[in-house]
Scaffold this motif. Structure first.
Motif, PDB file in Angstrom:
ATOM      1  N   HIS A 136       6.589  13.990  -1.436  1.00 56.40           N
ATOM      2  CA  HIS A 136       6.794  13.061  -2.545  1.00 56.40           C
ATOM      3  C   HIS A 136       6.930  13.829  -3.869  1.00 56.40           C
ATOM      4  O   HIS A 136       6.006  14.516  -4.307  1.00 56.40           O
ATOM      5  CB  HIS A 136       5.611  12.100  -2.672  1.00 56.40           C
ATOM      6  CG  HIS A 136       5.432  11.184  -1.500  1.00 56.40           C
ATOM      7  ND1 HIS A 136       6.262  10.115  -1.257  1.00 56.40           N
ATOM      8  CD2 HIS A 136       4.521  11.169  -0.504  1.00 56.40           C
ATOM      9  CE1 HIS A 136       5.846   9.483  -0.161  1.00 56.40           C
ATOM     10  NE2 HIS A 136       4.794  10.103   0.322  1.00 56.40           N
ATOM     11  N   PHE A 182      -5.180   0.529   3.058  1.00 57.71           N
ATOM     12  CA  PHE A 182      -3.968  -0.046   2.474  1.00 57.71           C
ATOM     13  C   PHE A 182      -3.927  -1.569   2.627  1.00 57.71           C
ATOM     14  O   PHE A 182      -2.925  -2.197   2.307  1.00 57.71           O
ATOM     15  CB  PHE A 182      -2.715   0.593   3.083  1.00 57.71           C
ATOM     16  CG  PHE A 182      -2.292   1.850   2.364  1.00 57.71           C
ATOM     17  CD1 PHE A 182      -1.416   1.796   1.292  1.00 57.71           C
ATOM     18  CD2 PHE A 182      -2.810   3.085   2.732  1.00 57.71           C
ATOM     19  CE1 PHE A 182      -1.049   2.941   0.612  1.00 57.71           C
ATOM     20  CE2 PHE A 182      -2.449   4.242   2.062  1.00 57.71           C
ATOM     21  CZ  PHE A 182      -1.571   4.175   0.996  1.00 57.71           C
ATOM     22  N   ARG A 213       1.666   9.823 -11.497  1.00 57.21           N
ATOM     23  CA  ARG A 213       0.860   9.541 -10.306  1.00 57.21           C
ATOM     24  C   ARG A 213      -0.608   9.860 -10.566  1.00 57.21           C
ATOM     25  O   ARG A 213      -1.501   9.176 -10.065  1.00 57.21           O
ATOM     26  CB  ARG A 213       1.358  10.389  -9.132  1.00 57.21           C
ATOM     27  CG  ARG A 213       2.615   9.874  -8.470  1.00 57.21           C
ATOM     28  CD  ARG A 213       3.085  10.906  -7.457  1.00 57.21           C
ATOM     29  NE  ARG A 213       3.991  10.353  -6.473  1.00 57.21           N
ATOM     30  CZ  ARG A 213       3.622   9.641  -5.422  1.00 57.21           C
ATOM     31  NH1 ARG A 213       2.341   9.403  -5.199  1.00 57.21           N
ATOM     32  NH2 ARG A 213       4.521   9.157  -4.596  1.00 57.21           N
ATOM     33  N   GLY A 230      -1.361  10.899  -4.107  1.00 56.10           N
ATOM     34  CA  GLY A 230      -0.916   9.546  -3.761  1.00 56.10           C
ATOM     35  C   GLY A 230      -2.082   8.715  -3.265  1.00 56.10           C
ATOM     36  O   GLY A 230      -3.204   9.214  -3.104  1.00 56.10           O
ATOM     37  N   ARG A 231      -1.778   7.451  -3.014  1.00 57.07           N
ATOM     38  CA  ARG A 231      -2.834   6.559  -2.528  1.00 57.07           C
ATOM     39  C   ARG A 231      -3.481   7.046  -1.229  1.00 57.07           C
ATOM     40  O   ARG A 231      -4.672   6.792  -1.027  1.00 57.07           O
ATOM     41  CB  ARG A 231      -2.269   5.138  -2.375  1.00 57.07           C
ATOM     42  CG  ARG A 231      -2.123   4.425  -3.709  1.00 57.07           C
ATOM     43  CD  ARG A 231      -1.570   3.028  -3.536  1.00 57.07           C
ATOM     44  NE  ARG A 231      -0.166   3.068  -3.156  1.00 57.07           N
ATOM     45  CZ  ARG A 231       0.487   2.066  -2.588  1.00 57.07           C
ATOM     46  NH1 ARG A 231      -0.142   0.935  -2.313  1.00 57.07           N
ATOM     47  NH2 ARG A 231       1.771   2.187  -2.304  1.00 57.07           N
ATOM     48  N   PRO A 232      -2.752   7.751  -0.323  1.00 53.04           N
ATOM     49  CA  PRO A 232      -3.452   8.258   0.864  1.00 53.04           C
ATOM     50  C   PRO A 232      -4.640   9.164   0.521  1.00 53.04           C
ATOM     51  O   PRO A 232      -5.615   9.210   1.265  1.00 53.04           O
ATOM     52  CB  PRO A 232      -2.356   9.016   1.619  1.00 53.04           C
ATOM     53  CG  PRO A 232      -1.107   8.300   1.231  1.00 53.04           C
ATOM     54  CD  PRO A 232      -1.296   7.966  -0.224  1.00 53.04           C
ATOM     55  N   ARG A 237      -2.050   7.122 -12.808  1.00 48.09           N
ATOM     56  CA  ARG A 237      -2.253   5.908 -12.016  1.00 48.09           C
ATOM     57  C   ARG A 237      -3.391   6.068 -11.012  1.00 48.09           C
ATOM     58  O   ARG A 237      -4.208   5.169 -10.838  1.00 48.09           O
ATOM     59  CB  ARG A 237      -0.926   5.551 -11.338  1.00 48.09           C
ATOM     60  CG  ARG A 237      -0.957   4.445 -10.353  1.00 48.09           C
ATOM     61  CD  ARG A 237      -0.916   5.029  -8.939  1.00 48.09           C
ATOM     62  NE  ARG A 237      -0.129   4.211  -8.050  1.00 48.09           N
ATOM     63  CZ  ARG A 237       0.375   4.648  -6.914  1.00 48.09           C
ATOM     64  NH1 ARG A 237       0.226   5.914  -6.563  1.00 48.09           N
ATOM     65  NH2 ARG A 237       1.044   3.863  -6.130  1.00 48.09           N
ATOM     66  N   HIS A 277       3.076  12.313   8.550  1.00 44.73           N
ATOM     67  CA  HIS A 277       2.085  12.584   7.491  1.00 44.73           C
ATOM     68  C   HIS A 277       0.833  13.262   8.058  1.00 44.73           C
ATOM     69  O   HIS A 277      -0.233  13.160   7.453  1.00 44.73           O
ATOM     70  CB  HIS A 277       1.643  11.286   6.824  1.00 44.73           C
ATOM     71  CG  HIS A 277       2.554  10.764   5.734  1.00 44.73           C
ATOM     72  ND1 HIS A 277       3.771  10.198   5.984  1.00 44.73           N
ATOM     73  CD2 HIS A 277       2.404  10.709   4.385  1.00 44.73           C
ATOM     74  CE1 HIS A 277       4.331   9.809   4.842  1.00 44.73           C
ATOM     75  NE2 HIS A 277       3.520  10.112   3.850  1.00 44.73           N
TER      76      HIS A 277
END
Ligand code: AMP
Ligand code: ZN
Ligand code: FE
Ligand code: FE
Length: 286
Positions: free
Chosen positions: A40, A157, A103, A136-138, A106, A252
């Motif tokens: 990403h 999630f 990112r 990232g959110r992961p 956030r 991933h």
């Protein structure tokens, strides 16, 4: 024998769990002939992956760019795979750096929201665990798992967590600008999982028509987040618009259950990508 081509995989340069070195080894072990590293908003994993390339494996250098379509309110987030672009193209470099910074802003805000509700996770620990890769959110999901608050990334999630209640938008790149920049950098832009309704809102076909006119090269059809009907729709749309079609695992590591090579791309589509690229070339070891 037909080559096995997987054009979408993440490493620790973003939210995958294998380092770039481990990723190319895993790709060879999985029997792939071609793998793309598509972290990403970064090219940070490219060099390590090139240096570690095992014999027999070809590496496609790429990225998955965080984009947004502003044609509806609120704007729809979407992902653009970019292959074989010049990693030094100044405007693209600037945009990717800006998105990575956004990112972090956030991510920290999401953590503050969780903390305000009494959830004990730490932003500095999350950043440390990300190890310099695109956050990232992961990574936040992993902190929720470590804290024993959820059992899996999938649960993290869900609507009570990062999927809705603690979901915040990030400041992505306008998708038309991203297509234009990727082409300007000699790259080949492919719309990632365009019909993945299970991940959230999707864009209308009219947008894909407009993106094709703006320089989009292809659509990712075979992907674990597409139902067979969604993949068929994408394939039909691509045929109508003369776009190439890819299939990929979107691997991933342990952040997801999908295996390398779970979905693959036909050699004809791969050749079309390589033929259009003007930035960097695929790399084979030896
Ligand atoms: P972000 O880029 O921070 O918005 O996080 C999105 C990333 O989270 C995607 O690239 C996937 O790797 C992962 N992701 C999105 N939805 C899910 C889900 N339902 N389950 C597991 N991982 C997901
Ligand atoms: Zn991801
Ligand atoms: Fe994606
Ligand atoms: Fe991805």
């Amino acid at each position: 024998m037909t080559p096995v081509i997987d054009l979408h995989a993440h490493s620790t340069a973003s939210d995958g769990t294998l380092t770039p070195v481990e990723l190319v080894r895993a790709a060879a072990d999985a029997g792939l002939d071609v793998v793309a590293i598509t972290d990403h908003d970064t090219t940070g994993g490219w060099d390590a992956a090139v240096r570690a390339l095992p014999p027999g494996l070809t590496l496609v250098r790429g990225a998955e760019i965080s984009c947004r379509w502003h044609g509806v309110e609120p704007a729809v987030p979407l992902h653009l795979l970019a292959y074989l672009f010049d990693p030094g193209h100044p405007e693209l470099v600037d945009e990717l750096a800006r998105v990575r910074a956004a990112r972090e802003v956030r991510g920290e805000r999401i953590v503050r929201l969780l903390q305000a509700d009494g959830i004990d996770i730490s932003w500095s620990e999350i950043i440390t665990a990300a190890g310099g890769g695109t956050v990232g959110r992961p990574h936040i999901a992993a902190a929720l798992i470590r804290a024993g608050l959820v059992a899996s990334t999938t649960e993290a999630f869900g609507p009570d967590w990062l999927g809705e209640r603690y979901r915040l938008p990030k400041d992505d790149i306008d998708v038309f600008r991203a297509v234009e920049l990727v082409r300007a950098a000699g790259g080949v832009p492919v719309f990632a999982h365009p019909r993945a309704t299970r991940r959230g809102r999707i864009v209308p076909d009219e947008l894909i028509v407009a993106l094709a006119a703006a320089g989009l090269a292809g659509l990712e059809a075979d992907h674990e987040d597409h139902s067979p009907a969604e993949a068929a729709h994408v394939r039909a749309l691509a045929a109508e618009l003369g776009l190439l079609v890819t299939g990929s695992s979107d691997f991933h590591g342990t952040h997801k259950s999908v295996r390398l090579g779970a979905h693959t791309t036909a050699v004809e589509a791969y050749k079309r990508i390589v033929a259009q690229a003007r930035g960097v070339t695929p790399v084979a070891s030896g």
